[in-house]
Write an enzyme that holds these catalytic residues in place. Structure first.
Site, PDB file in Angstrom:
ATOM      1  CE1 TYR A  42      -9.006  11.612   4.661  1.00 60.74           C
ATOM      2  CE2 TYR A  42      -9.379  12.239   7.204  1.00 60.74           C
ATOM      3  CZ  TYR A  42      -8.810  12.488   5.626  1.00 60.74           C
ATOM      4  OH  TYR A  42      -8.826  13.584   5.137  1.00 60.74           O
ATOM      5  CG  ASP A  91      -4.498   5.055  10.195  1.00 56.10           C
ATOM      6  OD1 ASP A  91      -4.339   5.408  11.248  1.00 56.10           O
ATOM      7  OD2 ASP A  91      -4.273   6.065   8.797  1.00 56.10           O
ATOM      8  CG  MET A  97      12.644  -1.297  -7.408  1.00 59.26           C
ATOM      9  SD  MET A  97      11.041  -1.867  -8.153  1.00 59.26           S
ATOM     10  CE  MET A  97      10.926  -1.910  -9.844  1.00 59.26           C
ATOM     11  CG  ASP A  98      14.478  -8.675  -6.941  1.00 56.09           C
ATOM     12  OD1 ASP A  98      15.204  -7.615  -6.089  1.00 56.09           O
ATOM     13  OD2 ASP A  98      14.916  -9.842  -6.394  1.00 56.09           O
ATOM     14  N   GLY A 127      -3.078  -1.762  12.477  1.00 54.54           N
ATOM     15  CA  GLY A 127      -3.567  -2.188  11.268  1.00 54.54           C
ATOM     16  C   GLY A 127      -3.966  -2.172  10.165  1.00 54.54           C
ATOM     17  CG  HIS A 181      -5.497  16.206   8.257  1.00 54.24           C
ATOM     18  ND1 HIS A 181      -6.579  17.112   8.253  1.00 54.24           N
ATOM     19  CD2 HIS A 181      -5.309  15.084   8.266  1.00 54.24           C
ATOM     20  CE1 HIS A 181      -7.974  16.368   7.311  1.00 54.24           C
ATOM     21  NE2 HIS A 181      -6.956  15.084   7.087  1.00 54.24           N
TER      22      HIS A 181
END
Length: 728
Positions: free
Chosen positions: A459, A371, A526-527, A376, A516
């Site tokens: 959805y 998706d 991550m820093d 987008g 499905h």
């Protein structure tokens, strides 16, 4: 064909031709003024493609009321990571139009977003300093080829121009998705088939369905499949499929290549009891009284310069994005001991969604959606509904995106930010009476939520980034909306041969909800107290006591293993082989000597069970593990690859990770996949109650002690006094 039907059919073809010509003559022309922009309603594919025939939109497609309106043409960037403004998007459009490569050629811009400055440049930048040069990253289709460009807004030049070398195509434009649903109407065979199936062409609603990749016959041209529904007597046309009718269309030329109809004996399901709109219900039940959070002193968060969010002990940059939905950057939390703002995460976003349906038959085998990369995820985000999507105290943020010709448009109220209190507890302790101490200490938990909701056709996905004062970040995905269903001749399970597979559940007469999966993969740069981190797998193992050592025979011990290379950090979660997953800064220690860190805390999730050699799974190989760790690379952000549409799977997270690069004490990115298996049930009909799953990023030895130890409890005088309604 009877004369009456033939006359009606001929009239419709003539009417359709006029309507197509009218539409083509009224496509938006480039704005003559920088302040001009397109209205977002024209760039909502699921609105414009679902109801082409009627000249007036029915009420269920009307735009919701916006709580605030703002003139976006006056926006200016204040931060190196701020998205492109309306003015900047118009500048990019003019630079592209004037560039020699684009002159006198038909082209489409599939993506126009900020090309973010180098990470080290952003980390060095301080508020009040000049912004780094503003650049746009552009993906364009010209002459049947995909091109990646960098446009320097300062110099007005295209400084990079590359041609896509991998398989696959860029994310579809909204214009692609809208126009392709018209294409079948140009085919007399298609129109005749629809009428023969008992559907009036004026009641037709069609959807553009990506077709994955299943071999060489699908190479060297952009293809799409179109399937259609009857919207007669219901807004919920998804429950009325014209089963087995599939049209293969060339996405560039709009040529109808092939029409398949393998459902001639399958009736169109009845419209009764399918409409979910409140106005369509004959009666309603108010099960609970209205509830609202009141803040007499106003909210505790501020949003500076449109994108810098400050709340409690948190600060982060927030922006909408056409592909990922939202991007959270530069997330920092204040240390209660030193008052210092400490780095936690440089960047977090939804990287890709993989939604394979478990029906191998002709009209369903290809339904293996991605998706974000195909449609987008942000492009499908609709305006949020005040008081229902978000509470009264919410702040709303617009998305500013570019149409295929580069013209900017606004997706109003795409993101909301609000404080949440659901009666949860931050921490508590009451002392037992046997101690003689009368102690009862409790602290309420208030959190900050960043929310977006994407309606990808049927959805609906609700994505929350929830920040807690104890330093935890919870990322939650909710699934709602409408099932994609299959028509069937069966109206009761007693008609079904037990040897036959329905590939799902009979939900109502002639309606099957197909099994499905949903997999949502998150990119988490991550820093922790700086860029250079290590990934540590803390394995919980059963250990045994020595004979005579203890009355106990066994216990658990934690065994720490630092991942040296990428393959060491390819993790499949196992209930009976439990581990914790830490991201630590080995150069920063607590007072007592533990490395500071955060840990990924999985909750309920699901693993992908498809064969790794199945063509859809080759493309969705990033779901083969729940956790991956890679060294930071600015070109590796999309788990399915830059160009996902019809890709073969040679540019995925799995391919990158299998290079087995070093990751110890490096700038690393953690990838986490949240999974759902969905076996539909009757409670999902005609619209699904929301089901949610989440995972946490939780401090682990990051603070010296409980970071919310000193927050005060609530007292009566702090809270508003709300009087009950006199009729209560």
């Amino acid at each position: 064909m009877e004369a009456k039907t033939l006359l009606r059919y001929t009239f419709f073809l003539f009417f359709t031709l006029l309507l197509v010509l009218f539409t083509l003559s009224n496509l938006p022309s480039p704005p003559s003024n920088k302040a001009e922009m397109l209205d977002c309603a024209a760039y909502s594919p699921w609105c414009t493609s679902k109801n082409r025939i009627q000249s007036k939109k029915p009420d269920f497609l009307q735009k919701p009321t916006n709580p605030t309106r703002r003139r976006r043409s006056a926006d200016v960037p204040h931060h190196p990571l701020d998205p492109l403004t309306v003015t900047e998007l118009n500048t990019v459009r003019k630079i592209i139009q004037a560039h020699d490569f684009f002159k006198n050629k038909a082209y489409a811009l599939h993506s126009v977003v900020l090309e973010e400055p180098e990470k080290k440049v952003v980390l060095r930048w301080k508020k009040g300093e000049p912004l780094p040069p503003r650049k746009a990253a552009v993906v364009a289709r010209v002459g049947g080829a995909s091109h990646v460009l960098t446009v320097d807004l300062g110099s007005g030049e295209v400084t990079r121009h590359e041609t896509g070398r991998m398989s696959g195509y860029p994310t579809m434009t909204v214009e692609d998705m809208t126009s392709v649903t018209w294409a079948p109407l140009a085919s007399a065979d298609f129109n005749r088939t629809v009428v023969e199936r008992g559907v009036d062409l004026a009641d037709l609603a069609c959807l553009p369905i990506s077709l994955g990749w299943f071999g060489k016959s699908e190479e060297n041209r952009r293809l799409i499949k179109v399937q259609c529904y009857s919207m007669k007597d219901t807004a919920n046309f998804y429950m009325r499929p014209i089963e087995g009718l599939t049209v293969l269309v060339d996405l560039d030329t709009k040529e109808v290549i092939h029409i398949t109809d393998k459902g001639k004996n399958i009736p169109i399901p009845n419209a009764a009891n399918t409409d979910y709109r409140f106005a369509a219900q004959n009666s309603y039940q108010r099960l609970v009284n209205p509830i609202s959070i009141e803040q007499p002193k106003g909210p505790s968060f501020t949003i500076e310069d449109d994108h810098l969010v400050k709340w409690a002990n948190w600060e982060f940059h927030l922006k909408p994005d056409p592909r990922s939905g939202v991007i959270v950057s530069r997330a920092m939390v204040r240390d209660p001991g030193t008052g210092e703002m400490r780095n936690v995460m440089y960047k977090g976003l939804t990287s890709e969604l993989f939604v394979p349906y478990m029906d191998p038959t002709d009209a369903w085998y290809f339904k293996t959606y991605m998706d974000a990369g195909e449609y987008g995820f942000g492009l499908q985000a609709m305006p949020l509904d005040p008081l229902n999507d978000c509470p009264r105290n919410a702040h709303y943020m617009d998305g500013v995106f570019a149409a295929a010709d580069g013209t900017p448009y606004v997706r109003s109220n795409m993101v909301c930010v609000f404080e949440s209190y659901a009666g949860d507890i931050g921490w508590r302790h009451s002392e037992s009476p046997i101690t003689g101490m009368e102690i009862r200490e409790v602290r309420p938990k208030v959190t900050l939520v960043v929310r977006m909701a994407a309606s990808v056709a049927n959805y609906d996905y609700i994505v929350d980034w929830e920040f807690q004062t104890d330093g935890l970040i919870r990322i939650k995905v909710g699934l709602s909306g409408i099932l994609m269903v299959k028509g069937t001749p069966y109206s009761n399970m007693n008609q079904v041969n037990h040897q036959e597979s329905l590939y799902g559940t009979l939900l109502s007469e002639n309606v099957i909800g197909v099994i499905h999966d949903h997999f949502i993969t998150f990119y988490l740069d991550m820093d922790v107290d700086g860029p250079d981190n290590s990934f540590v797998k803390v394995n919980l193992q059963r250990a045994y006591t020595a004979p005579g050592e203890s009355p106990r025979m066994s216990y658990l011990k934690a065994v720490r293993n630092v991942a040296k290379t990428e393959k060491d950090a390819q993790i499949k979660l196992k209930l009976y082989d439990p581990s914790e997953f830490h991201v630590v800064n080995p150069t920063k220690k607590t007072r007592v000597g533990n490395p500071v860190g955060y840990k990924v805390v999985p909750a309920g999730t699901a693993a992908n069970l498809l064969d790794v050699n199945d063509p859809p799974q080759k493309r969705g190989a990033f779901t083969n593990n729940q956790i991956w760790v890679t060294p930071y690379n600015e070109t590796e952000q999309w788990a399915g690859g830059l160009f996902v549409y019809q890709s073969h799977g040679e540019d995925t997270l799995e391919v990158w990770s299998n290079r087995d690069r070093e990751i110890e004490n490096k700038d690393i990115v953690v990838w986490y996949t949240l999974g759902f298996h969905h076996v539909p049930c009757q409670e999902d009909f005609p619209i699904m109650p929301t089901v949610s799953a989440s995972f946490d990023l939780k401090p682990v030895n990051f603070f010296e002690s409980n970071p919310i130890l000193r927050i005060p409890p609530n007292v009566e005088s702090d809270l508003p006094i709300c009087k009950a309604d006199a009729s209560a």
